[in-house]
Design an enzyme around this catalytic site. Structure first.
Site, mmCIF file in Angstrom:
data_model
loop_
_atom_site.group_PDB
_atom_site.id
_atom_site.type_symbol
_atom_site.label_atom_id
_atom_site.label_comp_id
_atom_site.label_asym_id
_atom_site.label_seq_id
_atom_site.Cartn_x
_atom_site.Cartn_y
_atom_site.Cartn_z
ATOM 1 N N CYS A 95 0.833 -1.217 0.000
ATOM 2 C CA CYS A 95 0.000 0.000 0.000
ATOM 3 C C CYS A 95 0.870 1.272 0.000
ATOM 4 O O CYS A 95 1.430 1.597 -1.036
ATOM 5 C CB CYS A 95 -1.002 -0.068 1.152
ATOM 6 S SG CYS A 95 -2.425 0.972 0.841
ATOM 7 N N HIS A 222 -3.338 -5.132 1.827
ATOM 8 C CA HIS A 222 -2.620 -5.356 3.098
ATOM 9 C C HIS A 222 -2.676 -6.818 3.556
ATOM 10 O O HIS A 222 -3.498 -7.143 4.424
ATOM 11 C CB HIS A 222 -3.276 -4.529 4.210
ATOM 12 C CG HIS A 222 -3.071 -3.063 4.126
ATOM 13 N ND1 HIS A 222 -2.039 -2.414 4.760
ATOM 14 C CD2 HIS A 222 -3.776 -2.105 3.488
ATOM 15 C CE1 HIS A 222 -2.115 -1.117 4.519
ATOM 16 N NE2 HIS A 222 -3.164 -0.902 3.745
ATOM 17 N N GLU A 224 -0.854 -8.178 5.660
ATOM 18 C CA GLU A 224 -0.496 -8.219 7.094
ATOM 19 C C GLU A 224 -1.701 -7.958 7.993
ATOM 20 O O GLU A 224 -1.623 -8.155 9.197
ATOM 21 C CB GLU A 224 0.643 -7.229 7.390
ATOM 22 C CG GLU A 224 0.272 -5.768 7.493
ATOM 23 C CD GLU A 224 -0.017 -5.097 6.143
ATOM 24 O OE1 GLU A 224 -0.065 -5.782 5.103
ATOM 25 O OE2 GLU A 224 -0.216 -3.871 6.154
HETATM 26 N N1 GLN Z 1 -3.171 6.484 0.854
HETATM 27 C C1 GLN Z 1 -2.018 6.178 1.650
HETATM 28 C C2 GLN Z 1 -0.791 6.914 1.130
HETATM 29 O O1 GLN Z 1 -0.868 7.696 0.272
HETATM 30 C C3 GLN Z 1 -1.747 4.687 1.670
HETATM 31 C C4 GLN Z 1 -2.818 3.987 2.465
HETATM 32 C C5 GLN Z 1 -2.380 2.705 3.081
HETATM 33 O O2 GLN Z 1 -1.182 2.406 3.162
HETATM 34 N N2 GLN Z 1 -3.340 1.981 3.585
HETATM 35 O O3 GLN Z 1 0.269 6.703 1.600
#
Ligand code: GLN
Length: 242
Positions: A95, A222, A224
């Site tokens: 992410c 995610h 995790e």
């Molecule tokens: N939108 C977040 C960012 O720009 C990432 C979101 C997440 O890691 N769940 O870093």
């Protein structure tokens, strides 16, 4: 315990760092601690350059990519992390971590955003929408243990992979999972992925959510935050030990 057997265990174990500046690093460390896989994995929180050089592989967690980059700069870790990725060390970004591994990002805060780079993708922050548009999707992922069992994909303000390039002299990108194209909000046409820009399969218009390129891997979801350890096992077996 004899000295000989303890030193044998030390050489067999794989130290996997988790960048521990902000975000879901504790969850990655917890899941790495209970992997059923051999060889044994020893997780290590990475907060400094000295922590990083002890590691054989690195996971960059989800969280807030701008904050992680800022804290990495303050910790003197930004350049060591860039060098780590450039040198071909096994690295997985989830992410926010996926955003940091991209070569280009859209939807940044004013003033832009520092990246580590390493993967030839263009990515959009929050490309599926805001926190309330977070969602779960069962994923069919190539190469996992028990492949017939779908993987629970948890997407929280996830980035969207917009395009994937394969420049000369770079490892070929390899797509591990996609989701239906209509999960990307129609209103945000700036953020619609361009399937024709995908060197792996230009016919497939579904959105890429997991991708490997050389020894880098990204997931826009995610693993995790689930009880399923298979993606972490995959990283150790196929990316770190391969
Ligand atoms: N939108 C977040 C960012 O720009 C990432 C979101 C997440 O890691 N769940 O870093």
């Amino acid at each position: 315990m004899s000295t000989a057997s303890s030193s044998a265990q030390v050489t067999e174990a794989i130290v996997v760092g988790v960048l521990a500046l902000q975000g879901a690093f504790a969850e990655h460390i917890a899941i790495l601690s209970r992997l059923p896989s051999q060889p044994k994995v020893v997780p290590r929180a990475v907060k400094t350059k000295d922590d990083l050089i002890q590691c054989r592989a690195l996971i960059i967690p989800g969280g807030e990519s701008t904050t992680i980059a800022l804290l990495a700069r303050l910790a003197g870790l930004l350049e060591p992390l860039r060098e780590w990725v450039r040198s071909g060390n096994p690295t997985w970004g989830t992410c926010a971590g996926a955003i940091l591994l991209a070569e280009a990002v859209e939807g940044t805060k004013a003033g832009g955003q520092e990246l580590l780079g390493g993967m030839n993708v263009r990515i959009a922050r929050n490309g599926y929408g805001s926190q309330v548009e977070s969602f779960e999707a069962p994923l069919d992922i190539d190469g996992l243990r028990d492949p017939e069992k779908l993987f629970p994909g948890v997407f929280i303000r996830a980035p969207v992979v917009l395009s994937i390039q394969h420049p000369p002299m770079r490892p070929k990108p390899y797509i591990l999972a996609r989701v239906a194209a209509d999960l990307v909000p129609v209103g945000s046409s700036d953020y619609l992925p361009d399937p024709t820009d995908d060197p792996t399969d230009p016919q497939d218009d579904r959105t890429v959510v997991a991708l490997r390129q050389g020894r880098c891997m990204l997931t826009t979801f995610h693993p995790e935050l689930t009880k399923d350890t298979r993606f972490h096992e995959y990283f150790i077996k196929e990316v770190v030990c391969a």
